[in-house]
Design a protein around this motif. Structure first.
Motif, PDB file in Angstrom:
ATOM      1  N   ASP A 178       0.638  -1.065   0.234  1.00  0.00           N
ATOM      2  CA  ASP A 178      -0.519   0.071  -0.587  1.00  0.00           C
ATOM      3  C   ASP A 178       0.419   1.045   0.395  1.00  0.00           C
ATOM      4  O   ASP A 178       2.615   1.127   0.261  1.00  0.00           O
ATOM      5  N   ASP A 179       0.506   2.559  -0.396  1.00  0.00           N
ATOM      6  CA  ASP A 179       0.964   3.737  -0.261  1.00  0.00           C
ATOM      7  C   ASP A 179       1.972   3.955  -0.711  1.00  0.00           C
ATOM      8  O   ASP A 179       3.144   4.172  -0.198  1.00  0.00           O
ATOM      9  N   ASP A 201       0.467   5.538  -4.454  1.00  0.00           N
ATOM     10  CA  ASP A 201      -0.402   6.526  -3.831  1.00  0.00           C
ATOM     11  C   ASP A 201      -1.165   7.227  -4.513  1.00  0.00           C
ATOM     12  O   ASP A 201      -0.280   8.207  -5.212  1.00  0.00           O
ATOM     13  N   GLU A 235      -4.035   4.600  -6.663  1.00  0.00           N
ATOM     14  CA  GLU A 235      -5.459   4.982  -5.266  1.00  0.00           C
ATOM     15  C   GLU A 235      -5.459   6.781  -5.800  1.00  0.00           C
ATOM     16  O   GLU A 235      -4.247   7.106  -6.350  1.00  0.00           O
TER      17      GLU A 235
END
Ligand code: C2E
Ligand code: MG
Ligand code: MG
Ligand code: MG
Length: 279
Positions: A178-179, A201, A235
């Motif tokens: 993630d990110d 991200d 995202e």
């Protein structure tokens, strides 16, 4: 006088340490009470394939329904991580997310994957066993679950995190980083861990149309990921131009307000029921 000053200093340090510990205790008690009183809610954000527009998965994001307001995770996840109650909260999140997947399955709605965020503490809190038991309880296949880890989850004990990540991957659960890009050594992490997905991200996504550095970084990441058979998800996509640019770079999937914000269970279910949304 001098030593007295030092004493005062020592005392105030120790008092503030006590205050911090008391505050952590209070948070832990509030979170346990919140769990008992069923105040936590999962919201779900759809993730869409860039080529077909179909849903490839949904990400579960926790909120705390207090009497007066819906509290976002940024206000309690750090506290829950500090005092260890993230393990119990995380078990609830995993169970609830899997319960929702099982419900859709019974309704003949085949959402390909449920993505759940997992913190560092949970890795050490017996996550492999918890995942295994939770999947079994809801009769889900491991491939239906994706676990999202941030780089910070891997920092404190990288060797241990790596071992646990491999156990999860061996179980058949998908791991995603993630990110991506906000940490110190995201590329190194991608190399040493069994990630099947990397999430770009939203900071980079939000700047990619204006800043060539961010654009180039995303392009490099997507190229590398393709060579390594890693799936990319962007995202925080808010504008059509961002989606078009990501598509032209060969990014696999996206999520963001442009499609939908995180939605409560009933509303994501309505969303998934629309014709043509699922495969
Ligand atoms: P994350 O996993 O990176 O989640 C993405 C965040 O971006 C979510 O914030 C989501 O609501 C938000 N977002 C989605 N689309 C857009 C968009 O188009 N623009 C913008 N600006 N933001 C968008 P949220 O729900 O407040 O969650 C924040 C973070 O809290 C998550 O970041 C995750 O790290 C953590 N978190 C959330 N739920 C859980 C959980 O169940 N367990 C753990 N351990 N952490 C969680
Ligand atoms: Mg996430
Ligand atoms: Mg993220
Ligand atoms: Mg984040």
């Amino acid at each position: 006088q001098y030593s007295c000053g030092r004493w005062e200093l020592w005392r105030s340090d120790s008092e503030s340490a006590h205050a911090v510990a008391r505050e952590a205790d209070r948070w832990a008690q509030r979170i346990h009470a919140g769990l008992k009183q069923e105040e936590f809610r999962l919201y779900y954000q759809p993730q869409l394939a860039l080529d077909t527009g179909k849903v490839v998965g949904v990400e579960a994001l926790v909120r705390w329904q207090q009497s007066d307001r819906l509290v976002p995770p940024a206000e309690f996840i750090p506290a829950a991580e500090n005092n260890g109650s993230i393990v119990q909260l995380g078990e609830w999140v995993l169970d609830e997310a899997c319960r929702q997947m099982a419900f859709w399955q019974r309704e003949d709605m085949h959402c390909p994957r449920m993505a759940v965020n997992v913190s560092a503490h949970q890795l050490r809190g017996g996550i492999v066993d918890t995942v295994w038991r939770t999947l079994a309880r809801h009769s889900l296949a491991p491939s239906q679950l994706e676990i999202e880890l941030t780089e910070s989850a891997l920092l404190s004990d990288p060797a241990e995190a790596k071992a646990i990540a491999h156990e999860l991957a061996d179980l058949g659960v998908t791991l995603s980083l993630d990110d991506f890009g906000v940490g110190y050594s995201s590329f190194a992490r991608l190399r040493s861990m069994p990630f099947k997905t990397v999430k770009i991200d939203h900071q980079f996504v939000s700047r990619m149309t204006a800043d060539s550095y961010d654009y180039d970084l995303i392009r490099m990441l997507i190229d590398l990921a393709k060579k390594k058979q890693i799936t990319t998800i962007a995202e925080g996509v808010e504008q059509p131009e961002q989606r078009e640019l990501l598509s032209s770079l060969g990014c696999d999937a996206w999520q963001g307000y442009l499609c939908a914000p995180p939605l409560p269970a009933e509303r994501i279910t309505q969303f998934l029921r629309q014709p043509g949304v699922l495969q």
